[in-house]
Design a protein around this motif. Structure first.
Motif, PDB file in Angstrom:
ATOM      1  N   ASP A 170       0.816  -1.222   0.000  1.00  0.00           N
ATOM      2  CA  ASP A 170       0.000   0.000   0.000  1.00  0.00           C
ATOM      3  C   ASP A 170       0.850   1.273   0.000  1.00  0.00           C
ATOM      4  O   ASP A 170       0.336   2.354  -0.292  1.00  0.00           O
ATOM      5  CB  ASP A 170      -0.893   0.048   1.248  1.00  0.00           C
ATOM      6  N   ALA A 171       2.109   1.170   0.347  1.00  0.00           N
ATOM      7  CA  ALA A 171       2.931   2.348   0.636  1.00  0.00           C
ATOM      8  C   ALA A 171       2.980   3.356  -0.512  1.00  0.00           C
ATOM      9  O   ALA A 171       2.805   4.559  -0.280  1.00  0.00           O
ATOM     10  CB  ALA A 171       4.345   1.927   1.022  1.00  0.00           C
ATOM     11  N   LYS A 172       3.200   2.927  -1.725  1.00  0.00           N
ATOM     12  CA  LYS A 172       3.337   3.889  -2.829  1.00  0.00           C
ATOM     13  C   LYS A 172       2.018   4.581  -3.145  1.00  0.00           C
ATOM     14  O   LYS A 172       1.991   5.799  -3.388  1.00  0.00           O
ATOM     15  CB  LYS A 172       3.925   3.203  -4.060  1.00  0.00           C
ATOM     16  N   ALA A 173       0.919   3.854  -3.120  1.00  0.00           N
ATOM     17  CA  ALA A 173      -0.390   4.464  -3.373  1.00  0.00           C
ATOM     18  C   ALA A 173      -0.757   5.424  -2.233  1.00  0.00           C
ATOM     19  O   ALA A 173      -1.300   6.508  -2.465  1.00  0.00           O
ATOM     20  CB  ALA A 173      -1.460   3.397  -3.544  1.00  0.00           C
ATOM     21  N   LEU A 174      -0.442   5.022  -1.020  1.00  0.00           N
ATOM     22  CA  LEU A 174      -0.687   5.851   0.153  1.00  0.00           C
ATOM     23  C   LEU A 174       0.123   7.152   0.035  1.00  0.00           C
ATOM     24  O   LEU A 174      -0.411   8.244   0.235  1.00  0.00           O
ATOM     25  CB  LEU A 174      -0.248   5.034   1.361  1.00  0.00           C
ATOM     26  N   HIS A 175       1.381   7.028  -0.318  1.00  0.00           N
ATOM     27  CA  HIS A 175       2.240   8.198  -0.492  1.00  0.00           C
ATOM     28  C   HIS A 175       1.695   9.120  -1.580  1.00  0.00           C
ATOM     29  O   HIS A 175       1.657  10.343  -1.409  1.00  0.00           O
ATOM     30  CB  HIS A 175       3.671   7.754  -0.823  1.00  0.00           C
ATOM     31  N   LEU A 226       8.444   9.516   0.671  1.00  0.00           N
ATOM     32  CA  LEU A 226       8.133   8.088   0.641  1.00  0.00           C
ATOM     33  C   LEU A 226       8.874   7.352   1.756  1.00  0.00           C
ATOM     34  O   LEU A 226       8.323   6.440   2.376  1.00  0.00           O
ATOM     35  CB  LEU A 226       8.467   7.491  -0.730  1.00  0.00           C
ATOM     36  N   SER A 227      10.096   7.774   2.047  1.00  0.00           N
ATOM     37  CA  SER A 227      10.863   7.115   3.115  1.00  0.00           C
ATOM     38  C   SER A 227      10.152   7.236   4.464  1.00  0.00           C
ATOM     39  O   SER A 227      10.174   6.305   5.269  1.00  0.00           O
ATOM     40  CB  SER A 227      12.271   7.700   3.213  1.00  0.00           C
ATOM     41  N   LYS A 228       9.495   8.363   4.719  1.00  0.00           N
ATOM     42  CA  LYS A 228       8.746   8.542   5.974  1.00  0.00           C
ATOM     43  C   LYS A 228       7.502   7.658   5.990  1.00  0.00           C
ATOM     44  O   LYS A 228       7.121   7.140   7.037  1.00  0.00           O
ATOM     45  CB  LYS A 228       8.343   9.998   6.166  1.00  0.00           C
ATOM     46  N   VAL A 229       6.860   7.508   4.840  1.00  0.00           N
ATOM     47  CA  VAL A 229       5.691   6.620   4.760  1.00  0.00           C
ATOM     48  C   VAL A 229       6.119   5.196   5.080  1.00  0.00           C
ATOM     49  O   VAL A 229       5.485   4.515   5.895  1.00  0.00           O
ATOM     50  CB  VAL A 229       5.001   6.713   3.383  1.00  0.00           C
ATOM     51  N   TYR A 230       7.213   4.743   4.475  1.00  0.00           N
ATOM     52  CA  TYR A 230       7.707   3.400   4.787  1.00  0.00           C
ATOM     53  C   TYR A 230       8.086   3.290   6.267  1.00  0.00           C
ATOM     54  O   TYR A 230       7.763   2.311   6.924  1.00  0.00           O
ATOM     55  CB  TYR A 230       8.920   3.043   3.923  1.00  0.00           C
ATOM     56  N   GLY A 231       8.776   4.294   6.775  1.00  0.00           N
ATOM     57  CA  GLY A 231       9.233   4.258   8.160  1.00  0.00           C
ATOM     58  C   GLY A 231       8.105   4.285   9.190  1.00  0.00           C
ATOM     59  O   GLY A 231       8.285   3.832  10.312  1.00  0.00           O
ATOM     60  N   HIS A 232       6.962   4.801   8.805  1.00  0.00           N
ATOM     61  CA  HIS A 232       5.822   4.899   9.716  1.00  0.00           C
ATOM     62  C   HIS A 232       4.616   4.115   9.198  1.00  0.00           C
ATOM     63  O   HIS A 232       3.483   4.381   9.615  1.00  0.00           O
ATOM     64  CB  HIS A 232       5.442   6.371   9.914  1.00  0.00           C
ATOM     65  N   LEU A 233       4.869   3.144   8.343  1.00  0.00           N
ATOM     66  CA  LEU A 233       3.784   2.383   7.724  1.00  0.00           C
ATOM     67  C   LEU A 233       2.871   1.735   8.759  1.00  0.00           C
ATOM     68  O   LEU A 233       1.652   1.672   8.576  1.00  0.00           O
ATOM     69  CB  LEU A 233       4.360   1.322   6.771  1.00  0.00           C
ATOM     70  N   ARG A 234       3.452   1.294   9.875  1.00  0.00           N
ATOM     71  CA  ARG A 234       2.642   0.640  10.914  1.00  0.00           C
ATOM     72  C   ARG A 234       1.669   1.601  11.596  1.00  0.00           C
ATOM     73  O   ARG A 234       0.745   1.177  12.269  1.00  0.00           O
ATOM     74  CB  ARG A 234       3.535  -0.025  11.958  1.00  0.00           C
ATOM     75  N   ASP A 235       1.863   2.898  11.409  1.00  0.00           N
ATOM     76  CA  ASP A 235       0.951   3.897  11.972  1.00  0.00           C
ATOM     77  C   ASP A 235      -0.333   4.032  11.151  1.00  0.00           C
ATOM     78  O   ASP A 235      -1.330   4.551  11.641  1.00  0.00           O
ATOM     79  CB  ASP A 235       1.608   5.284  12.009  1.00  0.00           C
ATOM     80  N   PHE A 236      -0.295   3.612   9.886  1.00  0.00           N
ATOM     81  CA  PHE A 236      -1.367   3.912   8.941  1.00  0.00           C
ATOM     82  C   PHE A 236      -2.470   2.870   8.871  1.00  0.00           C
ATOM     83  O   PHE A 236      -2.227   1.664   8.937  1.00  0.00           O
ATOM     84  CB  PHE A 236      -0.794   4.067   7.530  1.00  0.00           C
ATOM     85  N   PHE A 237      -3.686   3.393   8.689  1.00  0.00           N
ATOM     86  CA  PHE A 237      -4.842   2.614   8.277  1.00  0.00           C
ATOM     87  C   PHE A 237      -5.190   3.055   6.867  1.00  0.00           C
ATOM     88  O   PHE A 237      -4.948   4.216   6.497  1.00  0.00           O
ATOM     89  CB  PHE A 237      -6.052   2.890   9.190  1.00  0.00           C
ATOM     90  N   VAL A 238      -5.741   2.151   6.085  1.00  0.00           N
ATOM     91  CA  VAL A 238      -6.188   2.489   4.735  1.00  0.00           C
ATOM     92  C   VAL A 238      -7.629   2.024   4.554  1.00  0.00           C
ATOM     93  O   VAL A 238      -8.078   1.074   5.188  1.00  0.00           O
ATOM     94  CB  VAL A 238      -5.294   1.865   3.639  1.00  0.00           C
ATOM     95  N   ALA A 239      -8.327   2.716   3.664  1.00  0.00           N
ATOM     96  CA  ALA A 239      -9.677   2.327   3.265  1.00  0.00           C
ATOM     97  C   ALA A 239      -9.564   1.771   1.854  1.00  0.00           C
ATOM     98  O   ALA A 239      -9.086   2.468   0.945  1.00  0.00           O
ATOM     99  CB  ALA A 239     -10.614   3.531   3.279  1.00  0.00           C
ATOM    100  N   LYS A 240      -9.969   0.497   1.670  1.00  0.00           N
ATOM    101  CA  LYS A 240      -9.817  -0.175   0.381  1.00  0.00           C
ATOM    102  C   LYS A 240     -11.152  -0.753  -0.078  1.00  0.00           C
ATOM    103  O   LYS A 240     -11.958  -1.185   0.744  1.00  0.00           O
ATOM    104  CB  LYS A 240      -8.848  -1.348   0.488  1.00  0.00           C
ATOM    105  N   ASP A 241     -11.294  -0.815  -1.395  1.00  0.00           N
ATOM    106  CA  ASP A 241     -12.453  -1.539  -1.929  1.00  0.00           C
ATOM    107  C   ASP A 241     -12.058  -2.993  -2.169  1.00  0.00           C
ATOM    108  O   ASP A 241     -10.927  -3.398  -1.859  1.00  0.00           O
ATOM    109  CB  ASP A 241     -12.992  -0.870  -3.191  1.00  0.00           C
ATOM    110  N   GLY A 292      -8.828  -3.777  -3.888  1.00  0.00           N
ATOM    111  CA  GLY A 292      -7.585  -3.353  -3.250  1.00  0.00           C
ATOM    112  C   GLY A 292      -7.235  -1.900  -3.497  1.00  0.00           C
ATOM    113  O   GLY A 292      -6.216  -1.413  -3.013  1.00  0.00           O
ATOM    114  N   LYS A 293      -8.094  -1.175  -4.245  1.00  0.00           N
ATOM    115  CA  LYS A 293      -7.828   0.243  -4.502  1.00  0.00           C
ATOM    116  C   LYS A 293      -8.017   1.028  -3.210  1.00  0.00           C
ATOM    117  O   LYS A 293      -8.984   0.833  -2.483  1.00  0.00           O
ATOM    118  CB  LYS A 293      -8.758   0.786  -5.576  1.00  0.00           C
ATOM    119  N   ILE A 294      -7.087   1.939  -2.938  1.00  0.00           N
ATOM    120  CA  ILE A 294      -7.120   2.742  -1.721  1.00  0.00           C
ATOM    121  C   ILE A 294      -7.907   4.027  -1.972  1.00  0.00           C
ATOM    122  O   ILE A 294      -7.644   4.757  -2.917  1.00  0.00           O
ATOM    123  CB  ILE A 294      -5.696   3.062  -1.236  1.00  0.00           C
ATOM    124  N   PHE A 295      -8.862   4.283  -1.081  1.00  0.00           N
ATOM    125  CA  PHE A 295      -9.701   5.476  -1.166  1.00  0.00           C
ATOM    126  C   PHE A 295      -9.430   6.462  -0.040  1.00  0.00           C
ATOM    127  O   PHE A 295      -9.965   7.561  -0.040  1.00  0.00           O
ATOM    128  CB  PHE A 295     -11.187   5.086  -1.158  1.00  0.00           C
TER     129      PHE A 295
END
Length: 157
Positions: A12-17, A34-49, A52-55
């Protein structure tokens, strides 16, 4: 459209970024490399259909003893008003509760949205200095228009 809220994964990291970068153009959120997104990936929630598309995305960032921040809340423009943002914030608050974090704050310019979720405007001075570390990277610095808001997830012991 059925959307589920789940913890972000490496795929999800690249789409999230990309969502964060796009939203940062309108000063809705702070830009994050992007490095911060990867480094803090465990902090994130995503909404997906189902495909797998992120909304949408949102992060819970622990900042201090019994204090965490809801940050990087982004909902795709076509999905705003659908309740996705509310569900993402609730996922962060649920996680804060499970982690025994008593207070969650947000720095926002959409205070009406957060007020509906139970957040209350507060004075910036009550938040520890550590909270303001990201401010230097903000395009709005030093003329910040964001409102600090807090919510208690449980009664303090």
């Amino acid at each position: 459209m059925a959307v589920t809220i789940e913890k972000a994964t490496m795929t999800d990291a690249k789409a999230l970024h990309a969502m964060i970068v796009e939203s940062a153009r309108t000063a809705m959120v702070l830009p994050r490399p992007l490095s911060k997104v990867y480094g803090h990936l465990r902090d994130f929630f995503v909404a997906k259909d189902e495909s797998g598309k992120i909304f949408g995305c949102c992060a819970l960032s622990i900042t201090w003893d019994n204090l965490a921040e809801v940050r990087s809340l982004v909902v795709h423009p076509d999905s705003r008003g659908s309740g996705i943002g509310k569900e993402l914030v609730r996922a962060c608050l649920d996680e804060a509760f499970k982690l025994d974090i008593n207070t969650v704050f947000v720095l926002t310019n959409i205070d009406g949205f957060f007020a509906k979720l139970g957040f209350k405007a507060t004075d910036k001075g009550i938040l520890p200095q550590k909270v303001w570390a990201d401010c230097i990277n903000c395009p709005q610095f030093p003329d910040c228009d964001e409102i600090p808001m807090v919510i208690e997830t449980k009664i303090k012991k």
